[in-house]
Structures are given as structure tokens and as C-alpha cells.
Scaffold this motif. Structure first.
Motif, PDB file in Angstrom:
ATOM      1  N   GLU A   1     -14.912 -10.121  -0.253  1.00 20.02           N
ATOM      2  CA  GLU A   1     -14.387  -9.572   0.999  1.00 20.02           C
ATOM      3  C   GLU A   1     -12.866  -9.605   1.031  1.00 20.02           C
ATOM      4  N   LYS A   2     -12.262 -10.699   0.550  1.00 21.41           N
ATOM      5  CA  LYS A   2     -10.804 -10.788   0.522  1.00 21.41           C
ATOM      6  C   LYS A   2     -10.219  -9.752  -0.423  1.00 21.41           C
ATOM      7  N   VAL A   3     -10.848  -9.574  -1.571  1.00 20.83           N
ATOM      8  CA  VAL A   3     -10.373  -8.580  -2.534  1.00 20.83           C
ATOM      9  C   VAL A   3     -10.451  -7.188  -1.908  1.00 20.83           C
ATOM     10  N   GLU A   4     -11.550  -6.900  -1.230  1.00 18.53           N
ATOM     11  CA  GLU A   4     -11.693  -5.599  -0.580  1.00 18.53           C
ATOM     12  C   GLU A   4     -10.626  -5.396   0.487  1.00 18.53           C
ATOM     13  N   LYS A   5     -10.300  -6.444   1.241  1.00 18.77           N
ATOM     14  CA  LYS A   5      -9.270  -6.338   2.275  1.00 18.77           C
ATOM     15  C   LYS A   5      -7.898  -6.072   1.653  1.00 18.77           C
ATOM     16  N   ILE A   6      -7.605  -6.754   0.553  1.00 21.43           N
ATOM     17  CA  ILE A   6      -6.320  -6.545  -0.141  1.00 21.43           C
ATOM     18  C   ILE A   6      -6.228  -5.109  -0.639  1.00 21.43           C
ATOM     19  N   LEU A   7      -7.313  -4.619  -1.225  1.00 24.80           N
ATOM     20  CA  LEU A   7      -7.304  -3.251  -1.733  1.00 24.80           C
ATOM     21  C   LEU A   7      -7.219  -2.236  -0.595  1.00 24.80           C
ATOM     22  N   ALA A   8      -7.954  -2.488   0.475  1.00 24.09           N
ATOM     23  CA  ALA A   8      -7.948  -1.558   1.611  1.00 24.09           C
ATOM     24  C   ALA A   8      -6.578  -1.504   2.286  1.00 24.09           C
ATOM     25  N   SER A   9      -5.914  -2.657   2.385  1.00 21.50           N
ATOM     26  CA  SER A   9      -4.604  -2.707   3.035  1.00 21.50           C
ATOM     27  C   SER A   9      -3.482  -2.353   2.069  1.00 21.50           C
ATOM     28  N   ARG A  10      -3.842  -2.209   0.806  1.00 22.30           N
ATOM     29  CA  ARG A  10      -2.879  -1.915  -0.261  1.00 22.30           C
ATOM     30  C   ARG A  10      -1.789  -2.986  -0.353  1.00 22.30           C
ATOM     31  N   GLY A  11      -2.190  -4.231  -0.102  1.00 18.96           N
ATOM     32  CA  GLY A  11      -1.259  -5.353  -0.162  1.00 18.96           C
ATOM     33  C   GLY A  11      -0.632  -5.553  -1.528  1.00 18.96           C
ATOM     34  N   TYR A  12      -1.313  -5.086  -2.546  1.00 12.73           N
ATOM     35  CA  TYR A  12      -0.794  -5.208  -3.910  1.00 12.73           C
ATOM     36  C   TYR A  12       0.498  -4.422  -4.091  1.00 12.73           C
ATOM     37  N   ARG A  13       0.723  -3.423  -3.252  1.00 11.84           N
ATOM     38  CA  ARG A  13       1.952  -2.630  -3.358  1.00 11.84           C
ATOM     39  C   ARG A  13       3.186  -3.473  -3.075  1.00 11.84           C
ATOM     40  N   ASP A  14       3.059  -4.445  -2.176  1.00 10.80           N
ATOM     41  CA  ASP A  14       4.190  -5.330  -1.880  1.00 10.80           C
ATOM     42  C   ASP A  14       4.581  -6.112  -3.124  1.00 10.80           C
ATOM     43  N   VAL A  15       3.584  -6.610  -3.832  1.00 11.27           N
ATOM     44  CA  VAL A  15       3.859  -7.380  -5.046  1.00 11.27           C
ATOM     45  C   VAL A  15       4.509  -6.484  -6.087  1.00 11.27           C
ATOM     46  N   LEU A  16       4.003  -5.291  -6.246  1.00 11.98           N
ATOM     47  CA  LEU A  16       4.583  -4.352  -7.213  1.00 11.98           C
ATOM     48  C   LEU A  16       6.032  -4.047  -6.871  1.00 11.98           C
ATOM     49  N   ARG A  17       6.318  -3.815  -5.596  1.00  9.36           N
ATOM     50  CA  ARG A  17       7.691  -3.517  -5.175  1.00  9.36           C
ATOM     51  C   ARG A  17       8.618  -4.702  -5.464  1.00  9.36           C
ATOM     52  N   ILE A  18       8.176  -5.906  -5.170  1.00  8.85           N
ATOM     53  CA  ILE A  18       8.987  -7.103  -5.405  1.00  8.85           C
ATOM     54  C   ILE A  18       9.255  -7.278  -6.895  1.00  8.85           C
ATOM     55  N   LEU A  19       8.216  -7.130  -7.712  1.00  6.72           N
ATOM     56  CA  LEU A  19       8.387  -7.302  -9.157  1.00  6.72           C
ATOM     57  C   LEU A  19       9.266  -6.219  -9.765  1.00  6.72           C
ATOM     58  N   THR A  20       9.139  -5.007  -9.270  1.00  5.71           N
ATOM     59  CA  THR A  20       9.979  -3.916  -9.769  1.00  5.71           C
ATOM     60  C   THR A  20      11.442  -4.180  -9.442  1.00  5.71           C
TER      61      THR A  20
END
Length: 51
Positions: free
Chosen positions: A18-37
Motif C-alpha cells: 500500500e505504501k509503495v502504491e501511494k508513493i507511485l500514485a503521488s509520484r513522490g519518487y520525482r522529488d528524489v530524482l530532482r534532488i539527486l539531479t
């Protein structure tokens, strides 16, 4: 993200789907990508990035 990776790769714990689905649905991973970039760009500008 590191903690999630450790859980997946090393099986340190259970994955809460459920947490993984929420992260994917909210596209929270984009924040991490932006920070790392941004971090990589700054390190490269200073000559400290790993090629």
C-alpha cells in the motif's frame, strides 16, 4: 529511498505494498530524482562528480 532499496535488495523487512502504491500514485519518487539531479549537477560543476 535507500531504506526501501535495502528492504527490496537485501530482504531486511517486509514491503508494504500500500505504501509503495501511494508513493507511485503521488509520484513522490520525482522529488528524489530532482534532488539527486541537482546534487549531481553541483558536484559535476565543482569537479567532484564520479564520471
Amino acid at each position: 529511498m535507500i531504506r526501501f532499496r535495502n528492504i527490496v535488495v537485501h530482504q531486511y523487512g517486509a514491503i508494504d505494498v500500500e505504501k509503495v502504491e501511494k508513493i507511485l500514485a503521488s509520484r513522490g519518487y520525482r522529488d528524489v530524482l530532482r534532488i539527486l539531479t541537482t546534487l549531481h549537477t553541483k558536484l559535476r560543476e565543482r569537479g567532484a562528480a564520479d564520471p
